[in-house]
Design a protein around this motif. Sequence first.
Motif, mmCIF file in Angstrom:
data_model
loop_
_atom_site.group_PDB
_atom_site.id
_atom_site.type_symbol
_atom_site.label_atom_id
_atom_site.label_comp_id
_atom_site.label_asym_id
_atom_site.label_seq_id
_atom_site.Cartn_x
_atom_site.Cartn_y
_atom_site.Cartn_z
ATOM 1 N N PHE A 90 1.001 -1.176 -0.064
ATOM 2 C CA PHE A 90 0.112 -0.090 -0.028
ATOM 3 C C PHE A 90 0.904 1.208 0.121
ATOM 4 C CE2 PHE A 90 -4.221 -1.652 0.428
ATOM 5 C CZ PHE A 90 -3.931 -2.593 1.137
ATOM 6 N N GLY A 108 -3.766 4.191 -1.054
ATOM 7 C CA GLY A 108 -4.152 3.878 -2.428
ATOM 8 C C GLY A 108 -4.716 2.518 -2.125
ATOM 9 N N GLN B 38 -10.809 -1.419 5.943
ATOM 10 C CA GLN B 38 -10.522 -1.992 4.774
ATOM 11 C C GLN B 38 -11.480 -2.953 4.353
ATOM 12 O OE1 GLN B 38 -6.817 -4.449 4.706
ATOM 13 N NE2 GLN B 38 -6.367 -3.981 2.670
ATOM 14 N N GLY B 41 -10.271 -6.319 -0.992
ATOM 15 C CA GLY B 41 -9.668 -5.942 -2.231
ATOM 16 C C GLY B 41 -9.462 -4.461 -2.352
ATOM 17 N N GLN B 42 -9.691 -3.636 -1.020
ATOM 18 C CA GLN B 42 -9.544 -2.286 -1.268
ATOM 19 C C GLN B 42 -8.751 -1.722 -0.282
ATOM 20 O OE1 GLN B 42 -11.810 -0.515 -3.145
ATOM 21 N NE2 GLN B 42 -12.533 -2.366 -3.963
ATOM 22 N N GLY B 43 -8.283 -0.444 -0.519
ATOM 23 C CA GLY B 43 -7.449 0.263 0.310
ATOM 24 C C GLY B 43 -7.770 0.608 1.821
ATOM 25 N N LEU B 44 -7.284 1.407 2.427
ATOM 26 C CA LEU B 44 -7.496 1.801 3.904
ATOM 27 C C LEU B 44 -8.556 2.959 3.632
ATOM 28 C CD1 LEU B 44 -5.243 -0.339 4.542
ATOM 29 C CD2 LEU B 44 -5.021 0.671 6.557
ATOM 30 N N GLU B 88 -12.456 -5.456 7.358
ATOM 31 C CA GLU B 88 -11.287 -5.563 8.292
ATOM 32 C C GLU B 88 -11.061 -4.091 8.840
ATOM 33 O OE1 GLU B 88 -7.659 -7.792 7.344
ATOM 34 O OE2 GLU B 88 -7.458 -8.114 9.546
#
Lengths: 116, 116
Positions: A90, A108, B38, B41-44, B88
């Motif tokens: 990240f 990101g 999160q 499959g994504q960012g934070l 998460e």
Amino acid sequence: NAGVTQTPKFRVLKTGQSMTLLCAQDMNHEYMYWYRQDPGMGLRLIHYSVGEGTTAKGEVPDGYNVSRLKKQNFLLGLESAAPSQTSVYFCASREATGGRGQETQYFGPGTRLLVL
Amino acid sequence: AQSVTQPDIHITVSEGASLELRCNYSYGATPYLFWYVQSPGQGLQLLLKYFSGDTLVQGIKGFEAEFKRSQSSFNLRKPSVHWSDAAEYFCAVGRGITGGGNKLTFGTGTQLKVEL
């Protein structure tokens, strides 16, 4: 305003191969960061940059190099990939205000890297 | 050195039930505390942060967190969980670092599952 973008989204490497991960931000942020995320370990800081042309080591810098030639881009390089570098990477950025720790980092979407 | 502990690796709640995710930190000075979420499959994404003032902070998506210095805790709460909250959750503590910028130390995360 795309925020923080990362390229590629997913990559498979063989041991010993090299690659570069690209992070780009369009928010004119001064500071940029690279983290790796591993199961059960949260996010760990690899390298960071406090401005164009500057870089510094984080918690887990071994095996990685970085460059910040342009303010909007922060590159993470793996010169000789190892299976231990299989992870999700990240990138984050934040603006240069205060600097005492309370500023928000924007993340990101991540790059999934598998090293065989 | 600063550290963050999230004692619950997994939590399952029913939709509509209340939620509390625990976070304990160790830091020698005034902490700057964050909660990120999160999705798969994504960012934070930042939910909320605390750095001074009122110890009960409100965030996005109906979340709130309470800073308790005496207990070194920053627990995240939501009165009524929605199925879309399954994700998460990471607690983090921030501090300034030499040369500017800030360093986030993350907990290992709590995986929230929502039963319909």
